[in-house]
Design a protein around this motif. Structure first.
Motif, PDB file in Angstrom:
ATOM      1  N   GLY A 178       0.662  -1.289   0.126  1.00 21.47           N
ATOM      2  CA  GLY A 178       0.049  -0.074   0.048  1.00 21.47           C
ATOM      3  C   GLY A 178       0.927   1.086   0.025  1.00 21.47           C
ATOM      4  N   SER A 179       2.203   1.161  -0.114  1.00 17.37           N
ATOM      5  CA  SER A 179       3.111   2.046  -0.060  1.00 17.37           C
ATOM      6  C   SER A 179       2.647   3.052  -1.353  1.00 17.37           C
ATOM      7  N   LYS A 180       3.174   4.478  -1.032  1.00 16.39           N
ATOM      8  CA  LYS A 180       3.459   5.275  -2.327  1.00 16.39           C
ATOM      9  C   LYS A 180       4.932   5.644  -2.406  1.00 16.39           C
ATOM     10  N   VAL A 181       5.350   5.554  -3.923  1.00 18.66           N
ATOM     11  CA  VAL A 181       6.678   5.611  -4.103  1.00 18.66           C
ATOM     12  C   VAL A 181       6.934   6.763  -5.290  1.00 18.66           C
ATOM     13  N   LYS A 182       7.913   7.427  -5.218  1.00 16.32           N
ATOM     14  CA  LYS A 182       8.393   8.495  -6.084  1.00 16.32           C
ATOM     15  C   LYS A 182       8.383   7.817  -7.679  1.00 16.32           C
ATOM     16  N   SER A 183       7.725   8.393  -8.745  1.00 15.02           N
ATOM     17  CA  SER A 183       7.869   7.964  -9.928  1.00 15.02           C
ATOM     18  C   SER A 183       9.239   8.228 -10.618  1.00 15.02           C
ATOM     19  N   SER A 184       9.900   9.189  -9.878  1.00 16.28           N
ATOM     20  CA  SER A 184      11.153   9.491 -10.399  1.00 16.28           C
ATOM     21  C   SER A 184      12.463   8.867  -9.894  1.00 16.28           C
ATOM     22  N   GLU A 185      12.175   7.733  -8.906  1.00 16.63           N
ATOM     23  CA  GLU A 185      13.082   7.262  -8.284  1.00 16.63           C
ATOM     24  C   GLU A 185      12.853   5.654  -8.465  1.00 16.63           C
ATOM     25  N   PRO A 186      14.177   4.866  -8.377  1.00 17.75           N
ATOM     26  CA  PRO A 186      14.295   3.425  -8.407  1.00 17.75           C
ATOM     27  C   PRO A 186      13.631   3.116  -7.167  1.00 17.75           C
ATOM     28  N   VAL A 187      12.793   1.654  -7.296  1.00 15.88           N
ATOM     29  CA  VAL A 187      12.305   1.333  -6.146  1.00 15.88           C
ATOM     30  C   VAL A 187      13.125   0.099  -5.737  1.00 15.88           C
ATOM     31  N   ASN A 188      13.663   0.129  -4.230  1.00 14.97           N
ATOM     32  CA  ASN A 188      14.136  -0.900  -3.779  1.00 14.97           C
ATOM     33  C   ASN A 188      13.500  -1.757  -2.914  1.00 14.97           C
ATOM     34  N   VAL A 189      13.405  -3.155  -3.269  1.00 14.53           N
ATOM     35  CA  VAL A 189      12.664  -3.918  -2.954  1.00 14.53           C
ATOM     36  C   VAL A 189      13.457  -4.833  -1.925  1.00 14.53           C
ATOM     37  N   VAL A 190      13.022  -5.055  -0.745  1.00 17.78           N
ATOM     38  CA  VAL A 190      13.753  -5.608   0.446  1.00 17.78           C
ATOM     39  C   VAL A 190      13.099  -6.856   0.586  1.00 17.78           C
ATOM     40  N   TYR A 191      13.599  -8.350   0.545  1.00 22.36           N
ATOM     41  CA  TYR A 191      12.739  -9.524   0.428  1.00 22.36           C
ATOM     42  C   TYR A 191      13.651 -10.621   1.428  1.00 22.36           C
ATOM     43  N   ASP A 192      12.964 -11.540   1.614  1.00 24.62           N
ATOM     44  CA  ASP A 192      13.672 -12.516   2.630  1.00 24.62           C
ATOM     45  C   ASP A 192      12.702 -13.801   2.187  1.00 24.62           C
ATOM     46  N   ILE A 193      13.451 -15.010   1.582  1.00 21.56           N
ATOM     47  CA  ILE A 193      12.612 -16.000   1.238  1.00 21.56           C
ATOM     48  C   ILE A 193      13.331 -17.400   1.859  1.00 21.56           C
ATOM     49  N   THR A 194      12.439 -18.268   2.318  1.00 21.45           N
ATOM     50  CA  THR A 194      12.827 -19.490   2.970  1.00 21.45           C
ATOM     51  C   THR A 194      12.067 -20.559   1.855  1.00 21.45           C
ATOM     52  N   PRO A 195      12.781 -20.928   0.570  1.00 16.83           N
ATOM     53  CA  PRO A 195      12.114 -21.805  -0.233  1.00 16.83           C
ATOM     54  C   PRO A 195      11.684 -23.147   0.303  1.00 16.83           C
ATOM     55  N   ASN A 196      10.365 -23.608  -0.444  1.00 16.70           N
ATOM     56  CA  ASN A 196       9.930 -24.849  -0.152  1.00 16.70           C
ATOM     57  C   ASN A 196      10.812 -25.913  -0.820  1.00 16.70           C
ATOM     58  N   ALA A 197      10.461 -27.283  -0.663  1.00 15.92           N
ATOM     59  CA  ALA A 197      11.135 -28.310  -1.469  1.00 15.92           C
ATOM     60  C   ALA A 197      10.955 -27.866  -2.902  1.00 15.92           C
TER      61      ALA A 197
END
Length: 115
Positions: free
Chosen positions: A37-56
């Motif tokens: 639901g965040s608002k981001v600036k259309s003039s700047e790159p969007v830094n996506v921070v993620y954390d994954i624990t993959p299933n089998a």
């Protein structure tokens, strides 16, 4: 007798629909930034921070913007810089894939508004 059958059918259909919705929100795939639901600036790159624990069967992940692949995520916990997004609403998803790059059904999505 027909009403019991109808009620059972409705409950089964509802259960399947709810299970399907929950299958997309996997607790082992987290997008920690930006917040849903965040608002981001259309003039700047969007830094996506993620954390994954993959299933089998999961090997790595791909990141998507509006159902279009935007990159390959080789690290299980890191960040990825998306190009600036045009003004408007966007869906960003991280999907775990196998070695053949096919999604295994493990994913998380957020919505952002660029402006």
């Amino acid at each position: 007798m027909h009403s019991k059958f109808r009620t059972s059918s409705i409950l089964l259909t509802l259960s399947i629909a709810l299970w399907g919705a929950n299958a997309l929100a996997d607790d082992n795939v987290k997008i920690t930034s930006p917040a849903d639901g965040s608002k981001v600036k259309s003039s700047e790159p969007v830094n996506v921070v993620y954390d994954i624990t993959p299933n089998a069967g999961g090997d790595h992940a791909h990141i998507y913007v509006n159902d279009k692949e935007a990159g390959i995520l080789r690290k299980l916990k890191s960040s990825f810089s998306l190009d600036p997004l045009p003004a408007g609403d966007h869906t960003v998803c991280v999907k775990v894939v196998n070695r053949g790059h096919s999604p295994i059904g493990q994913e998380s999505c957020i919505k952002v508004t660029s402006g």
